[in-house]
Scaffold this motif. Sequence first.
Motif, short mmCIF file in Angstrom:
data_model
loop_
_atom_site.label_atom_id
_atom_site.label_comp_id
_atom_site.label_asym_id
_atom_site.label_seq_id
_atom_site.Cartn_x
_atom_site.Cartn_y
_atom_site.Cartn_z
N TRP A 19 44.79 44.77 38.72
CA TRP A 19 44.84 43.63 37.80
C TRP A 19 45.35 42.38 38.53
N GLU A 20 46.20 42.56 39.52
CA GLU A 20 46.61 41.43 40.35
C GLU A 20 45.42 40.87 41.12
N LEU A 21 44.58 41.78 41.62
CA LEU A 21 43.35 41.35 42.30
C LEU A 21 42.45 40.56 41.35
N PHE A 22 42.31 41.03 40.12
CA PHE A 22 41.47 40.34 39.15
C PHE A 22 42.01 38.93 38.87
N ALA A 23 43.34 38.81 38.82
CA ALA A 23 43.94 37.49 38.58
C ALA A 23 43.65 36.55 39.74
N LYS A 24 43.72 37.07 40.95
CA LYS A 24 43.42 36.24 42.12
C LYS A 24 41.96 35.82 42.11
N ALA A 25 41.09 36.74 41.69
CA ALA A 25 39.66 36.41 41.62
C ALA A 25 39.42 35.28 40.63
N GLY A 26 40.16 35.28 39.53
CA GLY A 26 40.01 34.24 38.53
C GLY A 26 40.44 32.87 39.02
N ALA A 27 41.38 32.86 39.98
CA ALA A 27 41.82 31.58 40.55
C ALA A 27 40.74 31.00 41.45
N LEU A 28 39.87 31.87 41.97
CA LEU A 28 38.78 31.42 42.83
C LEU A 28 37.53 31.07 42.03
N ARG A 29 37.27 31.86 40.99
CA ARG A 29 36.07 31.65 40.17
C ARG A 29 36.46 31.73 38.69
N PRO A 30 36.35 30.64 38.00
CA PRO A 30 36.71 30.64 36.57
C PRO A 30 35.97 31.73 35.80
N GLY A 31 36.72 32.47 34.99
CA GLY A 31 36.13 33.51 34.18
C GLY A 31 36.07 34.87 34.84
N ALA A 32 36.34 34.92 36.16
CA ALA A 32 36.23 36.19 36.88
C ALA A 32 37.26 37.22 36.39
N THR A 33 38.45 36.76 36.07
CA THR A 33 39.49 37.69 35.62
C THR A 33 39.03 38.45 34.38
N GLN A 34 38.55 37.75 33.40
CA GLN A 34 38.13 38.39 32.15
C GLN A 34 36.94 39.33 32.39
N THR A 35 36.02 38.89 33.24
CA THR A 35 34.85 39.72 33.54
C THR A 35 35.26 41.03 34.20
N LEU A 36 36.13 40.96 35.19
CA LEU A 36 36.54 42.15 35.93
C LEU A 36 37.39 43.09 35.07
N GLU A 37 38.29 42.52 34.27
CA GLU A 37 39.11 43.37 33.40
C GLU A 37 38.23 44.10 32.39
N ALA A 38 37.20 43.44 31.90
CA ALA A 38 36.31 44.08 30.93
C ALA A 38 35.47 45.18 31.57
N LYS A 39 35.12 45.01 32.85
CA LYS A 39 34.29 45.99 33.54
C LYS A 39 35.07 47.21 34.02
N ALA A 40 36.36 47.02 34.29
CA ALA A 40 37.14 48.06 34.95
C ALA A 40 37.32 49.29 34.07
N GLN A 41 37.02 50.45 34.62
CA GLN A 41 37.25 51.73 33.95
C GLN A 41 38.56 52.33 34.50
N GLN A 42 39.52 52.54 33.63
CA GLN A 42 40.81 53.08 34.04
C GLN A 42 40.70 54.61 34.06
N LEU A 43 40.41 55.15 35.23
CA LEU A 43 40.00 56.54 35.33
C LEU A 43 41.09 57.50 35.79
N VAL A 44 42.12 57.01 36.44
CA VAL A 44 43.18 57.90 36.93
C VAL A 44 44.54 57.28 36.62
N GLY A 45 45.55 58.15 36.58
CA GLY A 45 46.91 57.67 36.43
C GLY A 45 47.39 57.45 35.02
N GLY A 46 46.53 57.61 34.03
CA GLY A 46 46.94 57.40 32.66
C GLY A 46 47.28 58.69 31.95
N ALA A 47 47.84 58.55 30.75
CA ALA A 47 48.19 59.74 29.98
C ALA A 47 46.95 60.53 29.60
N VAL A 48 45.84 59.83 29.38
CA VAL A 48 44.57 60.48 29.07
C VAL A 48 43.56 60.01 30.11
#
Length: 280
Positions: free
Chosen positions: A154-183
Motif C-alpha cells: 500500500w505504501e508502493l501504491f501511495a508512491k505511484a499515486g504521487a507520480l500518476r494521479p489516480g494510480a493509488t485508487q486503481t492499484l488498491e482496487a486491483k490488488a488481491q489480498q491473498l496471504v497473511g490475512g485471517a481468511v
Amino acid sequence: MKKTQAILLQALLSSTLAASTCLAVAQQGPAAPVITIYTAGSMSGALGAITRQYTRETGQPIQLVSGPAGALLDRIEHSAKADIFVSANMAHPQRLTAEGKAAPTVVFARNRVCVAARPDVGVTTGNLLDKLLDPNIKIGTSTPKSDPGGDYAWELFAKAGALRPGATQTLEAKAQQLVGGAVAPQVPAGQNPVKYFMATRRVDVFIGYCSSHEPTPDTTLTQVELPPELAISADYGMTVLDSQRNAATRDAVYRLALYLMSPAAQSVLTRYGFTAVAPQ
C-alpha cells in the motif's frame, strides 16, 4: 552500524545479562529450556538456518513460530508464549517495548520490496508501473495491517499515486489480498502460495520482498527491483519479551538474542537476500 542502532543495541545489552559481561555463546546443558521465537514468515528460512546453526553449536533447543507479523503481535499481546519477536517492521516490536512488555527494539536486518512475476508477463524495472496499471494484469499482495508485506504494498501504491494521479485508487482496487490475512484462499499443502497463485493464473504479479525463503533464488519467476522513485526498504525489528523466567532461562534467551546480532548469524542473512546490520 548507525549511531541509533548502536544505542539501541547497547540498551538491549545493558538490560540483559546484568550478572554476566561475557558475550560469548555458552554451551547449554541437557536440561536447557526451549526458547521460542516468533518470526515474520519472510524471515523464517534465514532464521531457521541461523537457529539450527546455533543449536548445533550449543545444544540449545529453539522453537520457531512463523506467520504474518501483525497476527503474531496480536497473539503476543494476548499472552502467547514468546521469548523473542522478529517482525518485518519496526512498529510492532516497538509497540511491545513502549507497552513495557519487551526490551528495547533493535534493527535485526534490512530488506527491500520487489515484484515477482511470471516470465511471460514481461515486467522490468523500467515498465513496472505501466504493467501494474495495465487493466489486464492481476496483482497479488499480502494483507495490510495483519502482514507488514501488505502495508509495504500500500505504501508502493501511495508512491505511484504521487507520480500518476489516480494510480493509488486503481492499484488498491486491483490488488488481491491473498496471504497473511485471517481468511486466505486455500493453497495445496507443501506449495508456495505465490508460485501457486501465479501458476493457476489467479495473479500475474505479486508484490513482496526481495529476500527468499531459500539461499538459492527461484528462477521460475522473474523478480523485479522497484525503480528509485518507487523504492521501499523494510527494517526488521527484534526484541526480547519480558516474562516470568528464572535466571538461567533469562540468560539463555539473551545469549541467543546477542548471537542473532553477531557477524556469524548476520552473514547467513545475506545468503537469503537480506542486508545485514552487524559488521561483517
